[in-house]
Motif scaffolding. Structure first.
Motif, PDB file in Angstrom:
ATOM      1  N   UNK A 182       0.821  -1.207   0.000  1.00 34.82           N
ATOM      2  CA  UNK A 182       0.000   0.000   0.000  1.00 34.82           C
ATOM      3  C   UNK A 182       0.861   1.265   0.000  1.00 34.82           C
ATOM      4  N   UNK A 183       2.195   1.114  -0.008  1.00 36.79           N
ATOM      5  CA  UNK A 183       3.065   2.271  -0.220  1.00 36.79           C
ATOM      6  C   UNK A 183       3.880   2.716   0.983  1.00 36.79           C
ATOM      7  N   UNK A 184       3.595   2.236   2.184  1.00 35.54           N
ATOM      8  CA  UNK A 184       4.305   2.721   3.371  1.00 35.54           C
ATOM      9  C   UNK A 184       5.534   1.856   3.664  1.00 35.54           C
ATOM     10  N   UNK A 185       6.535   2.472   4.274  1.00 28.22           N
ATOM     11  CA  UNK A 185       7.732   1.727   4.691  1.00 28.22           C
ATOM     12  C   UNK A 185       8.046   2.051   6.150  1.00 28.22           C
ATOM     13  N   UNK A 186       8.542   1.064   6.864  1.00 26.69           N
ATOM     14  CA  UNK A 186       8.909   1.233   8.274  1.00 26.69           C
ATOM     15  C   UNK A 186      10.327   0.718   8.442  1.00 26.69           C
ATOM     16  N   UNK A 187      11.204   1.554   8.983  1.00 36.58           N
ATOM     17  CA  UNK A 187      12.605   1.146   9.097  1.00 36.58           C
ATOM     18  C   UNK A 187      12.947   0.892  10.562  1.00 36.58           C
ATOM     19  N   UNK A 188      13.555  -0.263  10.810  1.00 35.77           N
ATOM     20  CA  UNK A 188      13.970  -0.603  12.166  1.00 35.77           C
ATOM     21  C   UNK A 188      15.287  -1.356  12.121  1.00 35.77           C
ATOM     22  N   UNK A 189      15.487  -2.245  13.104  1.00 34.61           N
ATOM     23  CA  UNK A 189      16.727  -3.032  13.159  1.00 34.61           C
ATOM     24  C   UNK A 189      16.424  -4.505  12.905  1.00 34.61           C
ATOM     25  N   UNK A 206      10.885   0.865  -1.938  1.00 31.36           N
ATOM     26  CA  UNK A 206       9.833  -0.150  -1.909  1.00 31.36           C
ATOM     27  C   UNK A 206       9.682  -0.808  -3.283  1.00 31.36           C
ATOM     28  N   UNK A 207       9.464  -2.118  -3.330  1.00 33.40           N
ATOM     29  CA  UNK A 207       9.321  -2.793  -4.631  1.00 33.40           C
ATOM     30  C   UNK A 207       8.115  -2.243  -5.413  1.00 33.40           C
ATOM     31  N   UNK A 208       8.145  -2.464  -6.728  1.00 34.04           N
ATOM     32  CA  UNK A 208       6.993  -2.061  -7.546  1.00 34.04           C
ATOM     33  C   UNK A 208       5.827  -2.988  -7.239  1.00 34.04           C
ATOM     34  N   UNK A 209       4.648  -2.476  -7.458  1.00 26.65           N
ATOM     35  CA  UNK A 209       3.419  -3.211  -7.145  1.00 26.65           C
ATOM     36  C   UNK A 209       3.453  -4.667  -7.622  1.00 26.65           C
ATOM     37  N   UNK A 210       3.867  -4.871  -8.867  1.00 24.73           N
ATOM     38  CA  UNK A 210       3.795  -6.224  -9.450  1.00 24.73           C
ATOM     39  C   UNK A 210       4.869  -7.160  -8.883  1.00 24.73           C
ATOM     40  N   UNK A 213       3.673  -7.667   1.759  1.00 21.87           N
ATOM     41  CA  UNK A 213       4.787  -6.913   2.306  1.00 21.87           C
ATOM     42  C   UNK A 213       6.127  -7.468   1.870  1.00 21.87           C
ATOM     43  N   UNK A 214       7.172  -6.660   2.106  1.00 21.76           N
ATOM     44  CA  UNK A 214       8.534  -7.136   1.879  1.00 21.76           C
ATOM     45  C   UNK A 214       9.368  -6.779   3.090  1.00 21.76           C
ATOM     46  N   UNK A 215      10.087  -7.767   3.593  1.00 23.51           N
ATOM     47  CA  UNK A 215      11.078  -7.517   4.635  1.00 23.51           C
ATOM     48  C   UNK A 215      12.416  -7.364   3.917  1.00 23.51           C
ATOM     49  N   UNK A 216      13.034  -6.192   4.056  1.00 22.19           N
ATOM     50  CA  UNK A 216      14.301  -5.920   3.366  1.00 22.19           C
ATOM     51  C   UNK A 216      15.378  -5.706   4.420  1.00 22.19           C
ATOM     52  N   UNK A 217      16.407  -6.552   4.393  1.00 16.04           N
ATOM     53  CA  UNK A 217      17.398  -6.552   5.465  1.00 16.04           C
ATOM     54  C   UNK A 217      18.776  -6.132   4.936  1.00 16.04           C
ATOM     55  N   UNK A 218      19.528  -5.427   5.793  1.00 15.70           N
ATOM     56  CA  UNK A 218      20.903  -5.043   5.448  1.00 15.70           C
ATOM     57  C   UNK A 218      20.904  -4.052   4.295  1.00 15.70           C
ATOM     58  N   UNK A 219      21.775  -4.266   3.289  1.00 16.04           N
ATOM     59  CA  UNK A 219      21.853  -3.322   2.163  1.00 16.04           C
ATOM     60  C   UNK A 219      20.498  -3.157   1.465  1.00 16.04           C
ATOM     61  N   UNK A 220      19.683  -4.224   1.475  1.00 15.57           N
ATOM     62  CA  UNK A 220      18.356  -4.149   0.830  1.00 15.57           C
ATOM     63  C   UNK A 220      17.460  -3.098   1.490  1.00 15.57           C
ATOM     64  N   UNK A 221      17.723  -2.841   2.789  1.00 17.90           N
ATOM     65  CA  UNK A 221      16.854  -1.913   3.527  1.00 17.90           C
ATOM     66  C   UNK A 221      16.933  -0.510   2.945  1.00 17.90           C
ATOM     67  N   UNK A 222      18.050  -0.199   2.288  1.00 19.77           N
ATOM     68  CA  UNK A 222      18.219   1.140   1.719  1.00 19.77           C
ATOM     69  C   UNK A 222      17.499   1.275   0.379  1.00 19.77           C
TER      70      UNK A 222
END
Ligand SMILES: NC(=O)CC[C@H](N)C(=O)O
Length: 430
Positions: free
Chosen positions: A35-42, A177-181, A165-174
Motif C-alpha cells: 500500500x506504499x508505506x515503509x517502516x525502518x527498524x533493526x 519499496x518494490x513495484x506493485x507487481x 509486504x517485503x522484509x528488506x534486510x541489510x543493504x536491501x533496507x536502503x
C-alpha cells in the motif's frame, strides 16, 4: 545468570533460569507494504530479505505457539504486543509416545515467514527457555524487525486490510519499496500441500475410538487434544480420499491450515461425498470448518484483516454438548477467510457461533433433523495459545464417536466387521 530450579517433587528442572542479552545487531531492516508505506527498524534473526502477506495478531503471549502454527505459513506476522521475546524459546522436542505427539510447540519449526515487533526483549527469562527468540529465528532462517511502530502498522492493516509486504534486510533496507507487481502473494499457492503430512501415520493406536484426521497443516495441540481423550488418531494427507477407508473409522476430523480454502477444492469434494454417504461424527476447526462449509455448498470469502489473537468473543447460537446457546466464549483465532452468513442457511445446516465483534460466522452445525453429526468452528478450541473456554468440544466429539461406535456394535456383527490395524492398511492405500 543461571541457577537450578526444583519442581515440587524435589527433582531438578531440566534447565535453569536464563536471562541474558541476546541481540547486538545494528543491521538496518525495513518493512515495505504494497500500500506504499515503509517502516525502518533493526534486523534480528536471520539477515534474509523476503516477501509475504502482512498480518497482525493481538495475542499478548504465546509467540512461540503462534510462530510454529502452520496456518501462518507465508505470512509476515506483526505482534501488537510491544514486548516480544521476554520468556525465550523452550526446547521443542518431546518423546514420541502415546501421550504426546513429538513436539512441545505447534509444529517442528517456525512456520511464519518473518516477525515484526516493537521491542525485541534482549534479556529473556523462563525456566523452560533454551534460547532467545533471536537465536531461534536465526536457526530457522527467519528474519525479524524490531524498533518499528507496530501500532501504526496495525492501524494501516486494519484500515486497508491485510496487504502484501517485503522484509528488506541489510543493504536491501536502503532500496526503495518494490513495484506493485513485484510483491509475491502466498495465497496464490497451495500452502496446505507444503505443510500437510506426506505419509499417513497413527498416534496412540490402542485408543478406544479410531479417528481419522485430514491434515491441512495441523497444530500439534489438536492431535494432543484427541490423543488425551484416548482416541487412536490416524493422520492423513489433506487430499487423501477418506471415502476409501472410512469404514475403519468412528469419526473424521479436519484440521486448521494456511492460505485460501479455495486451493483445497479437491478435499472439499471428497468431504462432500463423505458427508452425504456417511453418518458418523465429523468435526472441523478453522480451515477444516471452511472445507466443511464449502462441501455443504456455502461460500468462503476473504475478510478485510481477518481475526488473529486470543481474545475473540463468540456467541453460541445453538446448544450442543458442552456448548450452551446464549453464552459468550472467548476464543483463540488465526484466520483470514470466513464462511458467508446467508439467510436461509443451506438445508440441513444452522449457524452455531457468531463473532461478537464483526458478526462473522464462527461455527456451523448440521441440524438435528438432518440426522447428521457434523460441526465446524472458525476458532481454535485447542487454544495453544489462548483461552480454553471451548476445549470440551473435543470431549463432545470423542464422546459422539464412542456413542456411534457403541450403537453400531449393538446392531452389527462385530466379528464380520473389517479388522483394521492402525498403520499398515492406510499406508498401503496411500
Ligand atoms: N487457522 C486456519 O486454519 C486458517 C484457515 C485459513 N487459512 C484462513 O486464513 O482463513
Amino acid at each position: 545468570m543461571s541457577f537450578i530450579v526444583r519442581f515440587r517433587n524435589g527433582a531438578p528442572a531440566l534447565r535453569g533460569v536464563r536471562s541474558y542479552a541476546s541481540v547486538s545487531s545494528s543491521n538496518p531492516a525495513a518493512l515495505h507494504l504494497r500500500t506504499g508505506q515503509s517502516f525502518v527498524g533493526k534486523s534480528f534473526g536471520a539477515p534474509v530479505s523476503l516477501f509475504g502477506e502482512t498480518v497482525f495478531s493481538t495475542s499478548i503471549t504465546s509467540y512461540t505457539e503462534s510462530m510454529t502454527d502452520p496456518s501462518y505459513r507465508g505470512q509476515i506476522l506483526v505482534f501488537t504486543t510491544p514486548l516480544i521475546g521476554n520468556y525465550g524459546v523452550p526446547e521443542n522436542e518431546a518423546p514420541f509416545n502415546s501421550e504426546d505427539v513429538g513436539v512441545v510447540l505447534e509444529s517442528k519449526g517456525i512456520q511464519c515467514s518473518a516477525i515484526i515487533v516493537q521491542d525485541l526483549a534482549e534479556r529473556f527469562s523462563h525456566y523452560t527457555a533454551m534460547e532467545s527468540l533471536d537465536a531461534w529465528c536465526k536457526r530457522y532462517n527467519v528474519p525479524g524487525i524490531t524498533g518499528v511502530d507496530t501500532r501504526a502498522i496495525t492501524r494501516l492493516l486494519r484500515d486497508h486490510g491485510t496487504t502484501l509486504g517485503r522484509v528488506a534486510v541489510g543493504p536491501d533496507a536502503a532500496l526503495s519499496s518494490p513495484a506493485d507487481h513485484e510483491y509475491w502473494d502466498p495465497t496464490t499457492e497451495n500452502l496446505v500441500a507444503q505443510v500437510s503430512t506426506r505419509e499417513p501415520y497413527t498416534l496412540n493406536p490402542t485408543g478406544s475410538v479410531n479417528i481419522a484426521v485430514l491434515d491441512f497443516g495441523t497444530k500439534a495441540n489438536i492431535l494432543r487434544s484427541l490423543v488425551r481423550r484416548d482416541a487412536a488418531v490416524t493422520v492423513l494427507p489433506w487430499n487423501y480420499d477418506f471415502n476409501n477407508v472410512r469404514d475403519y473409522f468412528d469419526g473424521l476430523f479436519l484440521t486448521n491450515g494456511p492460505g485460501d480454502p479455495g486451493q483445497c477444492m479437491e478435499a472439499a469434494m471428497n468431504v462432500r461425498k463423505t458427508m452425504k454417504e456417511w453418518n458418523k461424527p465429523v468435526f472441523g476447526i478453522c480451515m477444516g470448518h471452511q472445507i466443511i462449509g464449502i462441501a455443504a455448498g456455502m461460500n468462503a470469502y476473504r475478510m478485510r484483516f481477518g481475526n488473529r489473537g486470543h481474545n475473540q468473543p463468540v456467541l453460541a447460537l445453538a446448544s450442543s454438548g458442552s456448548i450452551t446457546a446464549g453464552r459468550v466464549y472467548v476464543t483463540s483465532q488465526n484466520h483470514q477467510y470466513a464462511l458467508e452468513l446467508t439467510d436461509p442457511f443451506p438445508e440441513g445446516w444452522e449457524p452455531f457461533f457468531i463473532n461478537c465483534n464483526d458478526s462473522s460466522v464462527e461455527g456451523i452445525k448440521s441440524t438435528v433433523e438432518s440426522g447428521k453429526r457434523i460441526w465446524g468452528v472458525q476458532f481454535h478450541p485447542e487454544s495453544a495459545g489462548g483461552p480454553l473456554d471451548t476445549i470440551e468440544m473435543f470431549t463432545d466429539f470423542v464422546n459422539e464417536c464412542k456413542a456411534v461406535k457403541a450403537s453400531l456394535a449393538r446392531t452389527q456383527s462385530v466379528s464380520s466387521a473389517p479388522k483394521f490395524t492402525a498403520r499398515s492398511p492406510i499406508i498401503a492405500t496411500a
